[in-house]
Design an enzyme around this catalytic site. Sequence first.
Site, PDB file in Angstrom:
ATOM      1  N   ASP A   1     -30.329 -36.075  15.755  1.00  0.00           N
ATOM      2  CA  ASP A   1     -30.299 -34.749  15.302  1.00  0.00           C
ATOM      3  C   ASP A   1     -30.541 -34.187  13.867  1.00  0.00           C
ATOM      4  OD1 ASP A   1     -27.812 -35.298  14.432  1.00  0.00           O
ATOM      5  OD2 ASP A   1     -26.860 -34.959  16.086  1.00  0.00           O
TER       6      ASP A   1
ATOM      7  N   LYS B   1     -28.877 -29.907  16.415  1.00  0.00           N
ATOM      8  CA  LYS B   1     -28.249 -28.669  16.539  1.00  0.00           C
ATOM      9  C   LYS B   1     -28.244 -28.043  15.037  1.00  0.00           C
ATOM     10  CE  LYS B   1     -24.740 -31.167  18.056  1.00  0.00           C
ATOM     11  NZ  LYS B   1     -23.387 -31.449  18.345  1.00  0.00           N
TER      12      LYS B   1
ATOM     13  N   MET C   1     -18.820 -28.511   6.536  1.00  0.00           N
ATOM     14  CA  MET C   1     -19.142 -27.273   7.538  1.00  0.00           C
ATOM     15  C   MET C   1     -18.370 -26.048   6.911  1.00  0.00           C
ATOM     16  SD  MET C   1     -18.945 -29.341  11.132  1.00  0.00           S
ATOM     17  CE  MET C   1     -17.390 -30.120  10.812  1.00  0.00           C
TER      18      MET C   1
HETATM   19  N1  SAH Z   1     -20.861 -37.044  10.527  1.00  0.00           N
HETATM   20  C1  SAH Z   1     -21.107 -36.199   9.331  1.00  0.00           C
HETATM   21  C2  SAH Z   1     -20.574 -34.911   9.060  1.00  0.00           C
HETATM   22  C3  SAH Z   1     -21.085 -33.756  10.208  1.00  0.00           C
HETATM   23  S1  SAH Z   1     -20.710 -32.406   9.926  1.00  0.00           S
HETATM   24  C4  SAH Z   1     -21.062 -37.260   7.911  1.00  0.00           C
HETATM   25  O1  SAH Z   1     -20.040 -38.041   8.067  1.00  0.00           O
HETATM   26  O2  SAH Z   1     -21.534 -36.961   6.828  1.00  0.00           O
HETATM   27  C5  SAH Z   1     -21.957 -31.736   9.109  1.00  0.00           C
HETATM   28  C6  SAH Z   1     -21.637 -31.325   7.847  1.00  0.00           C
HETATM   29  O3  SAH Z   1     -21.459 -32.531   7.117  1.00  0.00           O
HETATM   30  C7  SAH Z   1     -22.344 -30.057   7.178  1.00  0.00           C
HETATM   31  O4  SAH Z   1     -22.084 -28.821   7.444  1.00  0.00           O
HETATM   32  C8  SAH Z   1     -22.157 -30.476   5.558  1.00  0.00           C
HETATM   33  O5  SAH Z   1     -20.874 -30.128   5.293  1.00  0.00           O
HETATM   34  C9  SAH Z   1     -21.869 -31.911   5.650  1.00  0.00           C
HETATM   35  N2  SAH Z   1     -23.292 -32.687   5.192  1.00  0.00           N
HETATM   36  C10 SAH Z   1     -23.746 -33.654   5.775  1.00  0.00           C
HETATM   37  N3  SAH Z   1     -25.043 -34.277   5.469  1.00  0.00           N
HETATM   38  C11 SAH Z   1     -24.889 -33.262   4.029  1.00  0.00           C
HETATM   39  C12 SAH Z   1     -25.727 -33.558   2.988  1.00  0.00           C
HETATM   40  N4  SAH Z   1     -26.689 -34.210   2.660  1.00  0.00           N
HETATM   41  N5  SAH Z   1     -25.200 -32.605   1.842  1.00  0.00           N
HETATM   42  C13 SAH Z   1     -24.427 -31.699   1.879  1.00  0.00           C
HETATM   43  N6  SAH Z   1     -23.364 -31.718   2.906  1.00  0.00           N
HETATM   44  C14 SAH Z   1     -23.943 -32.525   4.109  1.00  0.00           C
END
Ligand code: SAH
Length: 512
Positions: free
Chosen positions: A39, A61, A176
């Site tokens: 995704d 998504k 998020m």
């Molecule tokens: N499983 C993922 C999180 C999924 S929820 C993890 O462990 O990182 C998705 C959220 O992760 C986004 O809304 C944001 O808050 C954060 N996120 C993921 N990648 C990011 C990035 N490169 N920079 C900033 N926020 C990020």
Amino acid sequence: MVAVGKGIVYLVGAGPGDPGLITVKGAELLRKADVIIYDRLAGHRLTALARPGAEVIYVGKSPDCHTLKQAEINSLLVAKAREGKLVVRLKGGDPFVFGRGGEEAEALVEAGIDFEVVPGVTSAIAVPAYAGIPVTHRDFTSTLAVITGNEDPTKENPGIAWDKIATGAGTLVFLMGMANLPAIVRRLVENGRSPQTPAALVRRGAGPEQQTLTGTLEDICEKAKLAEFKNPAVIIVGDVVSLREKLNWFEKKPLFGKRVLVTRSREQASALSAAIEEAGGEALEFPVIRVVEPEDYGPLDRTISNLKTYDWVIFTSVNGVQAFFRRLRHHRKDVRELHQARLCAIGPKTGEALENYGLLVETVPEKYRAEEIIEVLRDRIGGGTKILLPRADIARKVLPEALRQMGADVTEVTAYRTVAGDGDSSRIREMLARGEIHLITFTSSSTIRNLVKMLNAPDLQALLKNVVVACIGPVTAGTARELGLKVDVVAEEYTIEGLVRSLLGYYGLQTV
Ligand code: SAH
């Protein structure tokens, strides 16, 4: 041989953005997978590891458009595994940190499908790190909480114990949470967190678009509004944020924030890409050149059967060296055929390619151009010296003509052809139009001709208006100008290293 049998699903963490942050195990599985299901946050770049023939499915998504519902993703995983496939479900960050990986694993268990988890580097920790913020530090805090910012903080019975969280952990990281930022901040302050607590927002961390905003709980919302700060971002609250001033390392790298188009052939792109990434840029490989066999091997084959008659063989590219020796081998011959000929290489990489075959190169000119070879060879070539030039079909004529004027007997043969790449240029065109490509590197005249041809854009100048164009040398730069491009950087030394050095110089920075 892998038995066709039971399918399996690996829930693999992709890391937060920098493709180098995937685990070794994750990368191995991507190379092996029959099916990759990924995704948006998992990024397009990692899917380049897929083997030819693998099925790569985007189920991204995004906040405004749910391509596939979670239940549909679950069914897809089950269906592909039931076909006996090795399925990689690639998820942003870590699969079990707010990634709904837990739900996917449950669905697999319920369907009786084998699964494994390959944890990833979570954005909750890595994105602050890329902004120079350690989530814990002995002098500041020994506790860290990772919290969803997705839950409506105004709801009646919150799943988050705001009264405990607000002061219960030193560092709070919200994922998020951008849409709910004002409510999150209000909840924290209402529940006793000091309004002076440092806070940071980091958007699209660990990549060229990383953007960081710092403030306090008191002013961060106002600042975010002014800056129109958007998702995806992490929110970091806690005293550790103040360390950024000292530890901000990534955003200070010389090519930070630059997405650089690398137009070389797929086989040759890696050295340039690696140098760009080392300097903090993002290399976007779009090979505009493919090296293919000559249409007719006759002339090359004839010289190969007469190799003993040549005094010199001059190679002008690594491709030329490789194509020549491949063909030699095809005829079950090897370097021993060359024992009488002296070897000349146009540049250090070409020289290296020859040395890799165990050959000693007599001459490598200091400046890596045809004109320089002529100077170097002037004293060593007399009337009747027999010279072989195995080259590309479209090579320049300067070299053979000058050698002939010096009295040499020159045989030019086509060892390989270069043709335009077969990649999808519409994505590149769109990225250029959106200003997402900041720099283009050209390493030969044909890279320019082919890119221009492949882009097929009537408004080329407008499309490239804000893009920095960097060329490996004056000949390449000349071609760029002829085709109407403005050239910003011309390498002083006509090598990949020279090109990168000149690029860093252009951005006014220390050379590496
Ligand atoms: N499983 C993922 C999180 C999924 S929820 C993890 O462990 O990182 C998705 C959220 O992760 C986004 O809304 C944001 O808050 C954060 N996120 C993921 N990648 C990011 C990035 N490169 N920079 C900033 N926020 C990020």
